[in-house]
Scaffold this motif. Structure first.
Motif: not given
Length: 289
Positions: A71-80, A107-112, A220-223, A227-228
């Motif tokens: 990532s050019p801006e070093g963005h490695y958040g879970m949303d990305a 973590n990524i696959a479970t949210r998806f 994202m908040p733990y709560a 829910k996911l």
């Protein structure tokens, strides 16, 4: 292992070119193998060789990992990361996929799966639920402003840090063995060959971006994560190694938020238990899948 490996390919997500390998058998049902943090897609090779007999196996490199773009801006958040995974499934054009995932990849696959329950047939999660409730409480106790200040400081430090250089591939291999004593010589050699690249001066460095060492200050908040988890409808099989730094999801209460999940606990296995006890792991997931 087979003398012929998978075919490399790529897809575009948020303007980044991300890499994945395709193990063939395209007429079979699709199965995605998602690696964890500072790892790479070829760490699944032993698993893929077994599963490709019955599945169309795809193993992607996360952004900033393996042969995917940084990532050019070093963005490695879970949303990305979650968007990238969703984009991969969309690009491949599958109505439904089966997923085997590890650590950050879990973590990524479970949210998806919680976002798109109908898209996932079955999910295997190897120590991939993120920080334990105890660790999360400590982080949240710092307060948002303090976390952001620390994140800014850590980002600046990362920007000044040069990737570590090893004089030879053998030296990188020795570091791999030192980091994970459970690995056999063959496993460590394979992971090193596919996880390091040669610099212009002839030295070797790991392929992952240094910015991955600075975790995002916001999520994202733990709560909402819970829910996911509660929205998942497909069967879920989780794994935990007793010699791992991770937390047992049954003992810390997280397993209870999954309607359809079961847990396998491996004695004498660490965080990469699919390497540490490969034969047992393969028997368990084949039975589950």
């Amino acid at each position: 292992m087979r003398t012929t490996g998978p075919v490399s390919n790529s897809f575009i997500s948020q303007r980044l070119r991300l890499h994945y390998v395709d193990w063939g058998n395209r007429e079979a049902p699709p199965l995605i193998l998602q690696h964890g943090g500072r790892d790479h897609c070829r760490s699944w090779d032993w698993v893929a060789e077994e599963l490709t007999k019955d599945w169309h196996v795809i193993a992607p490199d996360l952004r900033g990992h393996g042969d995917s773009a940084w990532s050019p801006e070093g963005h490695y958040g879970m949303d990305a990361f979650v968007y990238d995974f969703a984009q991969l499934v969309h690009t491949l054009g599958h109505e439904q996929v089966t997923i085997v995932s590890h650590s950050l990849g879990g973590n990524i696959a479970t949210r998806f799966t919680g976002l798109y329950p109908d898209k996932v047939r079955k999910l295997v999660n190897i120590e991939g639920l993120g920080p334990s409730p105890e660790q999360r409480d400590l982080v949240e106790a710092e307060g948002t402003a303090n976390r952001l200040r620390k994140w800014i400081d850590d980002k600046r430090k990362a920007s000044a840090r040069l990737p570590r250089r090893y004089p030879t591939l053998a030296a990188a291999y020795a570091r791999m063995k030192e980091e994970n004593g459970f690995l056999s010589d063959e496993q460590a050699r394979h992971l090193t060959i596919h996880g390091a690249s040669r610099n212009e001066d002839g030295t070797w460095s790991w392929k992952f971006d240094n910015y991955l060492n600075v975790w995002s200050a916001t999520d994202m908040p733990y709560a909402e994560q819970i829910k996911l988890w509660e929205a998942i409808t497909c069967p879920v099989l989780m794994f935990y190694g007793t010699d791992s730094f991770a937390s047992n999801p049954e003992k810390d209460g997280r397993l209870a938020h999954f309607r359809t999940a079961s847990l396998k606990v491996y004695e004498k296995a660490g965080h990469w238990l699919h390497h540490d006890q490969f034969d047992r792991f393969m028997n368990d997931i084949k039975e589950f899948l």
